[in-house]
Design a protein around this motif. Structure first.
Motif, PDB file in Angstrom:
ATOM      1  N   ARG A  52       9.898  -4.343   1.186  1.00 55.65           N
ATOM      2  CA  ARG A  52       9.560  -4.555   2.596  1.00 55.65           C
ATOM      3  C   ARG A  52      10.570  -5.515   3.240  1.00 55.65           C
ATOM      4  O   ARG A  52      11.057  -5.281   4.349  1.00 55.65           O
ATOM      5  CB  ARG A  52       8.127  -5.099   2.688  1.00 55.65           C
ATOM      6  N   ARG A  53      10.913  -6.572   2.499  1.00 56.26           N
ATOM      7  CA  ARG A  53      11.850  -7.575   3.031  1.00 56.26           C
ATOM      8  C   ARG A  53      13.223  -6.964   3.288  1.00 56.26           C
ATOM      9  O   ARG A  53      13.932  -7.349   4.211  1.00 56.26           O
ATOM     10  CB  ARG A  53      11.965  -8.703   1.995  1.00 56.26           C
ATOM     11  N   ASN A  54      13.582  -5.964   2.469  1.00 54.35           N
ATOM     12  CA  ASN A  54      14.925  -5.387   2.591  1.00 54.35           C
ATOM     13  C   ASN A  54      14.957  -4.056   3.340  1.00 54.35           C
ATOM     14  O   ASN A  54      15.976  -3.373   3.347  1.00 54.35           O
ATOM     15  CB  ASN A  54      15.529  -5.204   1.189  1.00 54.35           C
ATOM     16  N   GLY A  55      13.836  -3.676   3.916  1.00 58.94           N
ATOM     17  CA  GLY A  55      13.802  -2.410   4.663  1.00 58.94           C
ATOM     18  C   GLY A  55      13.942  -1.194   3.764  1.00 58.94           C
ATOM     19  O   GLY A  55      14.426  -0.142   4.183  1.00 58.94           O
ATOM     20  N   THR A  56      13.504  -1.334   2.509  1.00 64.34           N
ATOM     21  CA  THR A  56      13.598  -0.237   1.531  1.00 64.34           C
ATOM     22  C   THR A  56      12.240   0.451   1.417  1.00 64.34           C
ATOM     23  O   THR A  56      11.210  -0.220   1.352  1.00 64.34           O
ATOM     24  CB  THR A  56      13.997  -0.809   0.149  1.00 64.34           C
ATOM     25  N   LEU A  57      12.255   1.778   1.397  1.00 61.37           N
ATOM     26  CA  LEU A  57      11.012   2.535   1.250  1.00 61.37           C
ATOM     27  C   LEU A  57      10.450   2.309  -0.157  1.00 61.37           C
ATOM     28  O   LEU A  57      11.165   2.497  -1.145  1.00 61.37           O
ATOM     29  CB  LEU A  57      11.332   4.017   1.455  1.00 61.37           C
ATOM     30  N   PHE A  58       9.166   1.947  -0.248  1.00 59.25           N
ATOM     31  CA  PHE A  58       8.570   1.707  -1.572  1.00 59.25           C
ATOM     32  C   PHE A  58       7.556   2.810  -1.873  1.00 59.25           C
ATOM     33  O   PHE A  58       6.548   2.956  -1.183  1.00 59.25           O
ATOM     34  CB  PHE A  58       7.906   0.333  -1.610  1.00 59.25           C
ATOM     35  N   VAL A  59       7.869   3.568  -2.920  1.00 61.25           N
ATOM     36  CA  VAL A  59       7.090   4.754  -3.266  1.00 61.25           C
ATOM     37  C   VAL A  59       6.448   4.549  -4.642  1.00 61.25           C
ATOM     38  O   VAL A  59       7.099   4.071  -5.567  1.00 61.25           O
ATOM     39  CB  VAL A  59       8.013   6.004  -3.315  1.00 61.25           C
ATOM     40  N   VAL A  60       5.179   4.932  -4.765  1.00 65.55           N
ATOM     41  CA  VAL A  60       4.493   4.761  -6.049  1.00 65.55           C
ATOM     42  C   VAL A  60       3.853   6.081  -6.482  1.00 65.55           C
ATOM     43  O   VAL A  60       3.072   6.687  -5.729  1.00 65.55           O
ATOM     44  CB  VAL A  60       3.421   3.650  -5.951  1.00 65.55           C
ATOM     45  N   ASP A  61       4.208   6.507  -7.693  1.00 64.37           N
ATOM     46  CA  ASP A  61       3.519   7.618  -8.346  1.00 64.37           C
ATOM     47  C   ASP A  61       2.338   6.970  -9.073  1.00 64.37           C
ATOM     48  O   ASP A  61       2.520   6.288 -10.083  1.00 64.37           O
ATOM     49  CB  ASP A  61       4.482   8.293  -9.339  1.00 64.37           C
ATOM     50  N   ALA A  62       1.133   7.177  -8.526  1.00 66.84           N
ATOM     51  CA  ALA A  62      -0.009   6.362  -8.978  1.00 66.84           C
ATOM     52  C   ALA A  62      -0.971   7.114  -9.887  1.00 66.84           C
ATOM     53  O   ALA A  62      -2.020   6.582 -10.252  1.00 66.84           O
ATOM     54  CB  ALA A  62      -0.753   5.820  -7.757  1.00 66.84           C
ATOM     55  N   ILE A  63      -0.611   8.333 -10.309  1.00 68.46           N
ATOM     56  CA  ILE A  63      -1.598   9.175 -11.005  1.00 68.46           C
ATOM     57  C   ILE A  63      -2.097   8.565 -12.316  1.00 68.46           C
ATOM     58  O   ILE A  63      -3.235   8.812 -12.719  1.00 68.46           O
ATOM     59  CB  ILE A  63      -1.052  10.605 -11.239  1.00 68.46           C
ATOM     60  N   GLN A  64      -1.281   7.746 -12.982  1.00 69.36           N
ATOM     61  CA  GLN A  64      -1.747   7.212 -14.267  1.00 69.36           C
ATOM     62  C   GLN A  64      -2.529   5.901 -14.129  1.00 69.36           C
ATOM     63  O   GLN A  64      -2.884   5.288 -15.141  1.00 69.36           O
ATOM     64  CB  GLN A  64      -0.567   7.021 -15.237  1.00 69.36           C
ATOM     65  N   GLY A  65      -2.772   5.487 -12.876  1.00 75.42           N
ATOM     66  CA  GLY A  65      -3.503   4.233 -12.723  1.00 75.42           C
ATOM     67  C   GLY A  65      -4.725   4.322 -11.833  1.00 75.42           C
ATOM     68  O   GLY A  65      -5.805   3.824 -12.190  1.00 75.42           O
ATOM     69  N   ARG A 113      -1.998  -2.307   0.684  1.00 76.85           N
ATOM     70  CA  ARG A 113      -1.502  -3.351   1.614  1.00 76.85           C
ATOM     71  C   ARG A 113      -0.936  -4.536   0.817  1.00 76.85           C
ATOM     72  O   ARG A 113       0.157  -5.015   1.101  1.00 76.85           O
ATOM     73  CB  ARG A 113      -2.608  -3.860   2.520  1.00 76.85           C
ATOM     74  N   ALA A 114      -1.701  -5.010  -0.179  1.00 74.85           N
ATOM     75  CA  ALA A 114      -1.227  -6.161  -0.961  1.00 74.85           C
ATOM     76  C   ALA A 114       0.099  -5.829  -1.644  1.00 74.85           C
ATOM     77  O   ALA A 114       0.932  -6.700  -1.859  1.00 74.85           O
ATOM     78  CB  ALA A 114      -2.274  -6.551  -1.998  1.00 74.85           C
ATOM     79  N   SER A 115       0.290  -4.543  -1.996  1.00 76.66           N
ATOM     80  CA  SER A 115       1.509  -4.144  -2.695  1.00 76.66           C
ATOM     81  C   SER A 115       2.573  -3.597  -1.749  1.00 76.66           C
ATOM     82  O   SER A 115       3.602  -3.098  -2.214  1.00 76.66           O
ATOM     83  CB  SER A 115       1.186  -3.101  -3.767  1.00 76.66           C
ATOM     84  N   ALA A 116       2.326  -3.672  -0.450  1.00 77.12           N
ATOM     85  CA  ALA A 116       3.311  -3.206   0.549  1.00 77.12           C
ATOM     86  C   ALA A 116       3.864  -1.818   0.209  1.00 77.12           C
ATOM     87  O   ALA A 116       5.071  -1.579   0.279  1.00 77.12           O
ATOM     88  CB  ALA A 116       4.448  -4.222   0.685  1.00 77.12           C
ATOM     89  N   ILE A 117       2.966  -0.926  -0.149  1.00 74.96           N
ATOM     90  CA  ILE A 117       3.395   0.428  -0.526  1.00 74.96           C
ATOM     91  C   ILE A 117       3.555   1.286   0.734  1.00 74.96           C
ATOM     92  O   ILE A 117       2.704   1.267   1.624  1.00 74.96           O
ATOM     93  CB  ILE A 117       2.366   1.069  -1.496  1.00 74.96           C
ATOM     94  N   ASP A 118       4.650   2.014   0.791  1.00 74.31           N
ATOM     95  CA  ASP A 118       4.877   2.893   1.946  1.00 74.31           C
ATOM     96  C   ASP A 118       4.271   4.269   1.709  1.00 74.31           C
ATOM     97  O   ASP A 118       3.639   4.836   2.589  1.00 74.31           O
ATOM     98  CB  ASP A 118       6.386   3.027   2.211  1.00 74.31           C
ATOM     99  N   ILE A 119       4.508   4.807   0.517  1.00 76.99           N
ATOM    100  CA  ILE A 119       3.961   6.128   0.181  1.00 76.99           C
ATOM    101  C   ILE A 119       3.433   6.075  -1.259  1.00 76.99           C
ATOM    102  O   ILE A 119       4.119   5.567  -2.157  1.00 76.99           O
ATOM    103  CB  ILE A 119       5.039   7.230   0.332  1.00 76.99           C
ATOM    104  N   LEU A 120       2.217   6.579  -1.443  1.00 76.88           N
ATOM    105  CA  LEU A 120       1.615   6.615  -2.786  1.00 76.88           C
ATOM    106  C   LEU A 120       1.136   8.035  -3.040  1.00 76.88           C
ATOM    107  O   LEU A 120       0.445   8.629  -2.198  1.00 76.88           O
ATOM    108  CB  LEU A 120       0.447   5.619  -2.855  1.00 76.88           C
ATOM    109  N   ALA A 121       1.546   8.578  -4.175  1.00 76.36           N
ATOM    110  CA  ALA A 121       1.188   9.959  -4.514  1.00 76.36           C
ATOM    111  C   ALA A 121       0.269   9.970  -5.730  1.00 76.36           C
ATOM    112  O   ALA A 121       0.529   9.243  -6.703  1.00 76.36           O
ATOM    113  CB  ALA A 121       2.458  10.754  -4.817  1.00 76.36           C
TER     114      ALA A 121
END
Ligand SMILES: Cc1ncc(COP(=O)(O)O)c(C=O)c1O
Length: 388
Positions: free
Chosen positions: A182-195, A204-212
């Motif tokens: 977030r600080r660097n303007g980088t898109l943060f993507v999380v593949d969340a299926i195993q969690g 929000r706490a993890s500043a996630i942009d896209i979570l699949a």
């Protein structure tokens, strides 16, 4: 029985008639479908068979699925697109990176990621992007310190990580990675299926942009059901590569579908593509509502208690634990690598203990429905393979 095990016993008896017959420790491959979900799907199909169905029959499951998915990850319903699997969501994220409109061309991932979180990015490498794959450490875990250093250089378009690694259960520090992105303007993507469903996460706490997230594993939902979260402010910043006909304002009124206007919806439904597998989302929302009813915090606590017993056993016998034992890195996946591992895995399967053999280790993936008695049964089989 653990304290939680006692608490969960009623749910287990109601939802899983098979419990007691086999030990199912394979949610990381696919979760069992709870009774309530199976019955709801059957009832939905019966109404269709009966020609009794109305529009409400398939609108409600979508609304409830978006709401349930949002509640699992601390999002709003309008940030949820219903998708058939994880892979579609990662492709949506790759589209976001592609359309970002600045001159950043670097995608950062870790080595040894599951391929659903690799190929959509490699496809971008054919489109003037470069994909940098950070090697894992000696234990096979992602090197987040190196990823963080690379993010701080300021030229990374997107970072994509698994919330939990499929082959060793390593849990990402999504808060630290997300904050740096977030600080660097980088898109943060999380593949969340195993969690998701086993381990708490808050977008929000993890500043996630896209979570699949696909529904088939820890969410105990049908194949073909899943969701993608897109952060509110990002939704209108890009458009799907494959436009769906229901994703436009102009098509919300089914009586005037041919009044075409290219005015895409301003919520995450813009990323859905045409009619969904509605019967699967009937199963999805029932299964996810069950997890919410039980509580993911409590589920994770229970899972860890079960895993602790296996870890204790492994340590007492000097059996290698492939997973990280660092508290912050634990998850619902615990991998052990005993000597003669294939033979041990064969013994477990023969004893009807369902687990998986991945990257040279035995992967145990206990969930809320497992009991300490079942773990004792597993240990009996493991001991049988070692005690001569
Ligand atoms: C980390 C991870 N991502 C994705 C998937 C599956 O992707 P999809 O839901 O698209 O089939 C798996 C397992 O099958 C996985 O372990």
């Amino acid at each position: 029985m653990t304290e939680r095990g006692n608490e969960f016993a009623g749910y287990r008896a109601r939802e899983f008639a098979w419990s007691g017959q086999r030990v199912y420790l394979n949610a990381a491959s696919f979760g069992p479908l709870p009774d309530r979900s199976k019955h709801a799907i059957d009832a939905f199909n019966a109404r269709r068979w009966d020609a009794a169905m109305t529009d409400e029959d398939f609108i409600l499951p979508q609304t409830r699925s978006r709401a349930a998915a949002a509640a699992l990850i601390g999002a709003e319903s309008n940030e949820i697109a219903l998708t058939p699997n994880t892979n579609i969501g990662i492709n949506i994220a790759a589209t976001a990176a592609f359309q970002a409109g600045d001159d950043r061309r670097v995608i950062l991932i870790s080595d040894r990621e599951f391929p659903a979180n690799v190929y959509p990015w490699l496809a971008l490498a054919r489109q003037d992007f470069s994909v940098e794959i950070i090697p894992t450490d000696d234990a096979g875990f992602p090197r987040e310190d190196e990823m963080l250093e690379r993010i701080e250089e300021g030229d990374v378009a997107a970072v994509s990580v698994s919330f939990v690694q499929y082959s060793n259960g390593f849990r990402a520090d999504t808060e630290t990675l997300g904050t740096a992105c977030r600080r660097n303007g980088t898109l943060f993507v999380v593949d969340a299926i195993q969690g998701v469903g086993a381990v708490p996460i808050d977008v929000r706490a993890s500043a996630i942009d896209i979570l699949a997230c696909g529904g088939q594993k820890w969410l105990c939902s049908p194949w073909g059901s899943g969701f993608t979260y897109v952060r509110r402010d990002l939704i209108t910043e890009f458009e799907p590569l494959l436009p769906g006909w229901i994703s436009f304002e102009a098509t919300q009124d089914f009586t005037r579908l041919t009044d075409y206007r290219y005015d895409m919806l301003e919520d995450a439904r813009r990323f859905e593509i045409g009619s969904l597998a509605f019967q699967d989302f009937v199963g999805f929302h029932n299964s996810v509502e069950l997890l919410l009813e039980i509580g993911v915090d409590r589920i994770f606590e229970h899972i860890r208690t079960l895993e602790d017993r296996l870890i204790g056993w492994a340590e007492a016998r000097s059996i290698e634990v492939v997973s990280s034992l660092d508290d912050e890195r634990r998850s619902g996946i615990l991998c052990l690598q005993p000597p003669d591992v294939e033979n041990v895995f064969g013994r477990l399967m023969a004893a009807d203990v369902r687990c998986a053999y991945r990257e040279g280790a035995i992967r145990f993936a206990p969930h809320w429905y497992n009991t300490m008695e079942e773990i004792e049964r597993v240990i009996e089989v493991l001991d049988g393979a070692y005690v001569k």
